[in-house]
Design an enzyme around this catalytic site. Structure first.
Site, PDB file in Angstrom:
ATOM      1  N   LYS A  76       0.798  -1.234   0.000  1.00 30.88           N
ATOM      2  CA  LYS A  76       0.000   0.000   0.000  1.00 30.88           C
ATOM      3  C   LYS A  76       0.833   1.288   0.000  1.00 30.88           C
ATOM      4  CE  LYS A  76      -4.077  -2.150   1.891  1.00 30.88           C
ATOM      5  NZ  LYS A  76      -5.178  -2.134   2.833  1.00 30.88           N
ATOM      6  N   ASP A 108      -9.959   2.376   2.090  1.00 33.42           N
ATOM      7  CA  ASP A 108      -9.926   1.728   3.409  1.00 33.42           C
ATOM      8  C   ASP A 108     -10.469   2.687   4.473  1.00 33.42           C
ATOM      9  OD1 ASP A 108      -8.818  -0.717   2.697  1.00 33.42           O
ATOM     10  OD2 ASP A 108      -6.749  -0.073   3.052  1.00 33.42           O
TER      11      ASP A 108
HETATM   12  P1  NDP Z   1       1.320  -4.134   6.343  1.00 33.51           P
HETATM   13  O1  NDP Z   1       2.193  -5.226   5.842  1.00 33.51           O
HETATM   14  O2  NDP Z   1       1.476  -2.779   5.776  1.00 33.51           O
HETATM   15  O3  NDP Z   1       1.531  -4.002   7.950  1.00 33.51           O
HETATM   16  C1  NDP Z   1       1.552  -5.133   8.758  1.00 33.51           C
HETATM   17  C2  NDP Z   1       1.631  -4.741  10.233  1.00 33.51           C
HETATM   18  O4  NDP Z   1       1.487  -5.944  10.995  1.00 33.51           O
HETATM   19  C3  NDP Z   1       2.960  -4.117  10.642  1.00 33.51           C
HETATM   20  O5  NDP Z   1       2.718  -3.134  11.623  1.00 33.51           O
HETATM   21  C4  NDP Z   1       3.717  -5.316  11.258  1.00 33.51           C
HETATM   22  O6  NDP Z   1       4.621  -4.953  12.266  1.00 33.51           O
HETATM   23  C5  NDP Z   1       2.573  -6.046  11.923  1.00 33.51           C
HETATM   24  N1  NDP Z   1       2.836  -7.475  12.135  1.00 33.51           N
HETATM   25  C6  NDP Z   1       2.978  -8.428  11.184  1.00 33.51           C
HETATM   26  N2  NDP Z   1       3.157  -9.638  11.757  1.00 33.51           N
HETATM   27  C7  NDP Z   1       3.106  -9.425  13.101  1.00 33.51           C
HETATM   28  C8  NDP Z   1       3.232 -10.288  14.232  1.00 33.51           C
HETATM   29  N3  NDP Z   1       3.438 -11.584  14.072  1.00 33.51           N
HETATM   30  N4  NDP Z   1       3.108  -9.740  15.464  1.00 33.51           N
HETATM   31  C9  NDP Z   1       2.904  -8.419  15.615  1.00 33.51           C
HETATM   32  N5  NDP Z   1       2.798  -7.548  14.576  1.00 33.51           N
HETATM   33  C10 NDP Z   1       2.903  -8.052  13.338  1.00 33.51           C
HETATM   34  O7  NDP Z   1      -0.166  -4.688   6.206  1.00 33.51           O
HETATM   35  P2  NDP Z   1      -1.544  -3.897   5.975  1.00 33.51           P
HETATM   36  O8  NDP Z   1      -1.585  -2.742   6.909  1.00 33.51           O
HETATM   37  O9  NDP Z   1      -1.750  -3.648   4.538  1.00 33.51           O
HETATM   38  O10 NDP Z   1      -2.626  -5.016   6.421  1.00 33.51           O
HETATM   39  C11 NDP Z   1      -2.677  -5.431   7.775  1.00 33.51           C
HETATM   40  C12 NDP Z   1      -3.825  -6.416   8.002  1.00 33.51           C
HETATM   41  O11 NDP Z   1      -5.081  -5.783   7.810  1.00 33.51           O
HETATM   42  C13 NDP Z   1      -3.816  -7.639   7.095  1.00 33.51           C
HETATM   43  O12 NDP Z   1      -4.190  -8.773   7.861  1.00 33.51           O
HETATM   44  C14 NDP Z   1      -4.875  -7.328   6.065  1.00 33.51           C
HETATM   45  O13 NDP Z   1      -5.454  -8.500   5.521  1.00 33.51           O
HETATM   46  C15 NDP Z   1      -5.869  -6.554   6.918  1.00 33.51           C
HETATM   47  N6  NDP Z   1      -6.712  -5.638   6.133  1.00 33.51           N
HETATM   48  C16 NDP Z   1      -8.050  -5.872   6.039  1.00 33.51           C
HETATM   49  C17 NDP Z   1      -8.864  -5.022   5.332  1.00 33.51           C
HETATM   50  C18 NDP Z   1     -10.325  -5.273   5.257  1.00 33.51           C
HETATM   51  O14 NDP Z   1     -10.986  -4.694   4.398  1.00 33.51           O
HETATM   52  N7  NDP Z   1     -10.875  -6.076   6.114  1.00 33.51           N
HETATM   53  C19 NDP Z   1      -8.329  -3.852   4.625  1.00 33.51           C
HETATM   54  C20 NDP Z   1      -6.930  -3.670   4.824  1.00 33.51           C
HETATM   55  C21 NDP Z   1      -6.157  -4.550   5.538  1.00 33.51           C
HETATM   56  P3  NDP Z   1       6.168  -4.553  11.933  1.00 33.51           P
HETATM   57  O15 NDP Z   1       6.120  -3.103  11.559  1.00 33.51           O
HETATM   58  O16 NDP Z   1       6.863  -4.804  13.210  1.00 33.51           O
HETATM   59  O17 NDP Z   1       6.620  -5.447  10.811  1.00 33.51           O
END
Ligand code: NDP
Length: 265
Positions: A76, A108
């Site tokens: 994104k 979003d």
């Molecule tokens: P990004 O990859 O941009 O961000 C992921 C985030 O999750 C980061 O802050 C990362 O932390 C954190 N993270 C990943 N794994 C872990 C873990 N094991 N423990 C703790 N923190 C973790 O993803 P998005 O923001 O694009 O999407 C995030 C989620 O939201 C996804 O599951 C996606 O499917 C969902 N989503 C759902 C939508 C809907 O319409 N329902 C719309 C948009 C998103 P770090 O910075 O430390 O790596």
């Protein structure tokens, strides 16, 4: 027909969701339901695009005729860099692209806000877990709507970057759930079945647990708050709202939310 494609093998088409991973996405089912309902001869695929391949994939998908893309993790921020015009820059990330003129939108944020109306949140303190693309947009949307937001992220530096871009947002180094009206999980931990280590016994009785992730069963994040009798909500309602707004932005036509809802049950 495959459920999803690698970008190099994707067939010609009109719309798609791209991300990595993308196999879990319900967007194809949902958008195809709109096309059926409106009698449109469009296609909608799920295409895996690793972050490192983003530019090459965009070239190929444009060449083979794609008109619009939904963008999911982790693309994104990259999508915002790629687009040439957008009125969503303040959301810091883009989830909807039009390919012919490289225009972008963030649906979003308004999609998420639409799902809050039924929750009647009286306590406006929100703890946001995660600081990725979706968190950036949703924290901005919450702040603009009068919520007081604290952010916790595994990688503190990213939470600090998010907070420095949005006035009034605080960072916490420990996810203490006490005092919040809503705890919003924007991490992608649920995709691998991981449950975040949180002490839900400290949450207020009227706290809503909201997970952006969705699955057929209760998501890992929602298991503990649900067993404690707290109100829980997964990401399906937001999925429908953001998808409907993307469709409307691309086509200027109204999306049938009820058909979308039925398609993903
Ligand atoms: P990004 O990859 O941009 O961000 C992921 C985030 O999750 C980061 O802050 C990362 O932390 C954190 N993270 C990943 N794994 C872990 C873990 N094991 N423990 C703790 N923190 C973790 O993803 P998005 O923001 O694009 O999407 C995030 C989620 O939201 C996804 O599951 C996606 O499917 C969902 N989503 C759902 C939508 C809907 O319409 N329902 C719309 C948009 C998103 P770090 O910075 O430390 O790596």
């Amino acid at each position: 027909m495959s459920d999803w494609y690698e970008w190099q093998q994707a067939p010609a088409g009109s719309y798609a969701v791209i991300g990595d991973p993308v196999s879990h996405s319900l967007s194809p089912k949902m958008h195809r339901a709109i096309y059926r309902e409106l009698g449109l001869k469009e296609s909608y695929e799920a295409i895996r695009v690793p972050l490192a391949d983003f530019d090459l994939a965009m070239e190929r998908l444009t060449e083979i005729g794609y008109k619009g893309l939904n963008i999911t993790l982790p693309l994104k921020f990259k999508a915002l860099d790629w687009c040439r015009s957008t009125d969503s820059e303040r959301y810091g990330s883009i989830n909807t692209l039009r390919l012919d003129d490289r225009a972008g939108a963030n649906t979003d944020a308004p999609g998420f806000l639409a799902t809050l109306s039924g929750l009647e949140l009286k306590n406006k303190q929100v703890l946001v877990l995660g600081a990725g693309g979706s968190a950036f947009a949703l924290v901005r949307a919450l702040s603009e709507s009068g919520f007081k937001v604290k952010v916790y992220n595994r990688t503190t530096e990213k939470a600090l970057r998010l907070a420095s871009a949005i006035p009034g947002v605080e960072v916490t180094l420990e996810p203490n759930l006490e005092g919040f009206g809503m705890v919003l999980n924007t991490t992608s931990a649920g995709i691998t079945g991981e449950k975040l280590p949180l002490d839900w016994s400290r949450a207020n009785d009227d706290c809503v647990a909201y997970d952006l992730f969705y699955s057929a069963d209760l998501t890992p994040f929602l298991i503990d708050p649900a067993s404690q009798g707290l109100k829980v909500l997964d990401g399906k309602a937001m999925l429908i709202e953001q998808g409907a707004l993307s469709f409307e932005w691309w086509t200027g036509r109204k999306a049938q939310r009820s058909a979308m809802y039925e398609a993903i049950q």
